[in-house]
Every structure is written in structure tokens, then in C-alpha cells.
Write a protein that holds these residues in place. Structure first.
Motif, PDB file in Angstrom:
ATOM      1  N   LEU A  62     -27.714  32.490 -25.209  1.00 41.16           N
ATOM      2  CA  LEU A  62     -26.345  32.764 -24.789  1.00 41.16           C
ATOM      3  C   LEU A  62     -25.611  31.433 -24.892  1.00 41.16           C
ATOM      4  O   LEU A  62     -25.874  30.511 -24.116  1.00 41.16           O
ATOM      5  CB  LEU A  62     -26.298  33.316 -23.365  1.00 41.16           C
ATOM      6  N   LEU A  63     -24.740  31.324 -25.873  1.00 41.78           N
ATOM      7  CA  LEU A  63     -24.051  30.078 -26.160  1.00 41.78           C
ATOM      8  C   LEU A  63     -22.614  30.113 -25.664  1.00 41.78           C
ATOM      9  O   LEU A  63     -22.001  31.168 -25.587  1.00 41.78           O
ATOM     10  CB  LEU A  63     -24.058  29.824 -27.674  1.00 41.78           C
ATOM     11  N   SER A  64     -22.071  28.937 -25.368  1.00 43.05           N
ATOM     12  CA  SER A  64     -20.699  28.818 -24.884  1.00 43.05           C
ATOM     13  C   SER A  64     -19.751  28.491 -26.038  1.00 43.05           C
ATOM     14  O   SER A  64     -19.999  27.577 -26.821  1.00 43.05           O
ATOM     15  CB  SER A  64     -20.615  27.712 -23.831  1.00 43.05           C
ATOM     16  N   ASP A  65     -18.676  29.237 -26.119  1.00 44.86           N
ATOM     17  CA  ASP A  65     -17.580  28.980 -27.061  1.00 44.86           C
ATOM     18  C   ASP A  65     -16.318  28.787 -26.220  1.00 44.86           C
ATOM     19  O   ASP A  65     -15.350  29.518 -26.340  1.00 44.86           O
ATOM     20  CB  ASP A  65     -17.423  30.149 -28.039  1.00 44.86           C
ATOM     21  N   GLN A  66     -16.365  27.799 -25.331  1.00 39.72           N
ATOM     22  CA  GLN A  66     -15.355  27.622 -24.301  1.00 39.72           C
ATOM     23  C   GLN A  66     -13.945  27.493 -24.863  1.00 39.72           C
ATOM     24  O   GLN A  66     -13.009  28.039 -24.311  1.00 39.72           O
ATOM     25  CB  GLN A  66     -15.691  26.404 -23.451  1.00 39.72           C
ATOM     26  N   LYS A  67     -13.789  26.814 -25.969  1.00 41.64           N
ATOM     27  CA  LYS A  67     -12.446  26.623 -26.525  1.00 41.64           C
ATOM     28  C   LYS A  67     -12.043  27.750 -27.474  1.00 41.64           C
ATOM     29  O   LYS A  67     -10.954  27.743 -28.022  1.00 41.64           O
ATOM     30  CB  LYS A  67     -12.358  25.276 -27.225  1.00 41.64           C
ATOM     31  N   GLY A  68     -12.938  28.689 -27.701  1.00 41.49           N
ATOM     32  CA  GLY A  68     -12.627  29.817 -28.569  1.00 41.49           C
ATOM     33  C   GLY A  68     -12.640  29.495 -30.050  1.00 41.49           C
ATOM     34  O   GLY A  68     -12.145  30.272 -30.859  1.00 41.49           O
ATOM     35  N   GLU A  69     -13.231  28.377 -30.423  1.00 44.64           N
ATOM     36  CA  GLU A  69     -13.224  27.966 -31.831  1.00 44.64           C
ATOM     37  C   GLU A  69     -14.016  28.928 -32.715  1.00 44.64           C
ATOM     38  O   GLU A  69     -13.569  29.278 -33.811  1.00 44.64           O
ATOM     39  CB  GLU A  69     -13.737  26.537 -31.963  1.00 44.64           C
ATOM     40  N   THR A  70     -15.184  29.344 -32.241  1.00 49.87           N
ATOM     41  CA  THR A  70     -15.990  30.283 -33.038  1.00 49.87           C
ATOM     42  C   THR A  70     -15.276  31.628 -33.126  1.00 49.87           C
ATOM     43  O   THR A  70     -15.186  32.209 -34.213  1.00 49.87           O
ATOM     44  CB  THR A  70     -17.393  30.455 -32.421  1.00 49.87           C
ATOM     45  N   ALA A  71     -14.743  32.105 -32.011  1.00 46.45           N
ATOM     46  CA  ALA A  71     -14.002  33.371 -32.017  1.00 46.45           C
ATOM     47  C   ALA A  71     -12.804  33.282 -32.959  1.00 46.45           C
ATOM     48  O   ALA A  71     -12.513  34.227 -33.698  1.00 46.45           O
ATOM     49  CB  ALA A  71     -13.552  33.741 -30.609  1.00 46.45           C
ATOM     50  N   ALA A  72     -12.116  32.159 -32.957  1.00 47.11           N
ATOM     51  CA  ALA A  72     -10.965  31.973 -33.856  1.00 47.11           C
ATOM     52  C   ALA A  72     -11.427  31.977 -35.312  1.00 47.11           C
ATOM     53  O   ALA A  72     -10.766  32.578 -36.175  1.00 47.11           O
ATOM     54  CB  ALA A  72     -10.231  30.678 -33.525  1.00 47.11           C
TER      55      ALA A  72
END
Length: 142
Positions: A62-72
Motif C-alpha cells: 500500500l503506497l502513498s501518492d500524497q501529492k497525487g502525482e501518480t493519479a495525475a
């Protein structure tokens, strides 16, 4: 060919597993049996992500994409509409604070099956966070 499955989860839960994580955990034995890995990506802070992984006793990454870069990068990031933000705040849920950001952004829940060469083989996403990809659908597409 080993594949990776990535699930972006939309909503943190205060109690119980997030639907997508629970489904992933249930399907994990069959996913591993097919030689694949399950990797979930959360918009939460790294600390909240780690706490959730431990609390839920998840057997996958379970990894963190806190800034939403991967989602973006996957074009699934969106700004929470004002009306939804108001409802969440009424329940005492502050997405921005929980995710360690100044803005209310979240990923649309999505499942990707990515082969070893980095090619996306399967995608399923739904803007309705209550509708999740069925584990058997994932397994059938490995």
C-alpha cells in the motif's frame, strides 16, 4: 509474465477496510497464484498509509501518492466538488488534512493491470467510489 495490479483508492475510512482494499486482500491468493503482484496506491500521507496497512493487516503493498502525482499521470485525479466537500466536512472528515495537502483532491478509484514491460493490459475505473472492480474480473484478466 508477471504483472502488477495497481488500485487507486478514493476514500479513507475511519473503521473497517476500504472496499477496494478488502476486495484486493480477498483476491490476493489467486493473484499471487497467477504470478502477479497487487499494489494499492493511496492519496493519504505516508504515515496514514502505513497506519492503514498495519491496521488492516494487508498482505500487499500500500503506497502513498500524497501529492497525487501518480493519479495525475494516470489522469484520474480530481478536485472534490464544493457540495461534496461540505458533506464530508459535516461528517468531520477533512480530506485535505488527512492527506496532508492544502487542497481537496482525490483519485477516482481505478484498477490497472500492467505487464512487465509497463504496458497497461486492463483498466477499470468508476467515478462512483462505491462501485469497485470485482476480484474475479481482475483474476480473469491476468
Amino acid at each position: 509474465m508477471q504483472q502488477k495490479i495497481t488500485e487507486a483508492n478514493k476514500k479513507p475510512e475511519e473503521s473497517g477496510k476500504v472496499d477496494g482494499l478488502e476486495l484486493g486482500d480477498q483476491a490476493l491468493p489467486e493473484i499471487k497464484e497467477k504470478g502477479a503482484q497487487l499494489i494499492a496506491v493511496s492519496p493519504q500521507t505516508p504515515d496514514n498509509t502505513l497506519s492503514q496497512k498495519e491496521k488492516e493487516e494487508l498482505d500487499f503493498e500500500l503506497l502513498s501518492d500524497q501529492k497525487g502525482e501518480t493519479a495525475a499521470d494516470y489522469e484520474v485525479l480530481f478536485e472534490v466538488p464544493a457540495a461534496v466537500k461540505e458533506v464530508y466536512q459535516g461528517f468531520g472528515l477533512d480530506i485535505a488534512e488527512y492527506n496532508g495537502l492544502d487542497e481537496w483532491i482525490l483519485p477516482v478509484p481505478a484498477v490497472y493491470i500492467i505487464n512487465q514491460e509497463g504496458k497497461i493490459e486492463f483498466v477499470d475505473l468508476n467515478v462512483d467510489y462505491t462501485v469497485r472492480t470485482e476480484p474475479q474480473t481482475i483474476i480473469d484478466n491476468l
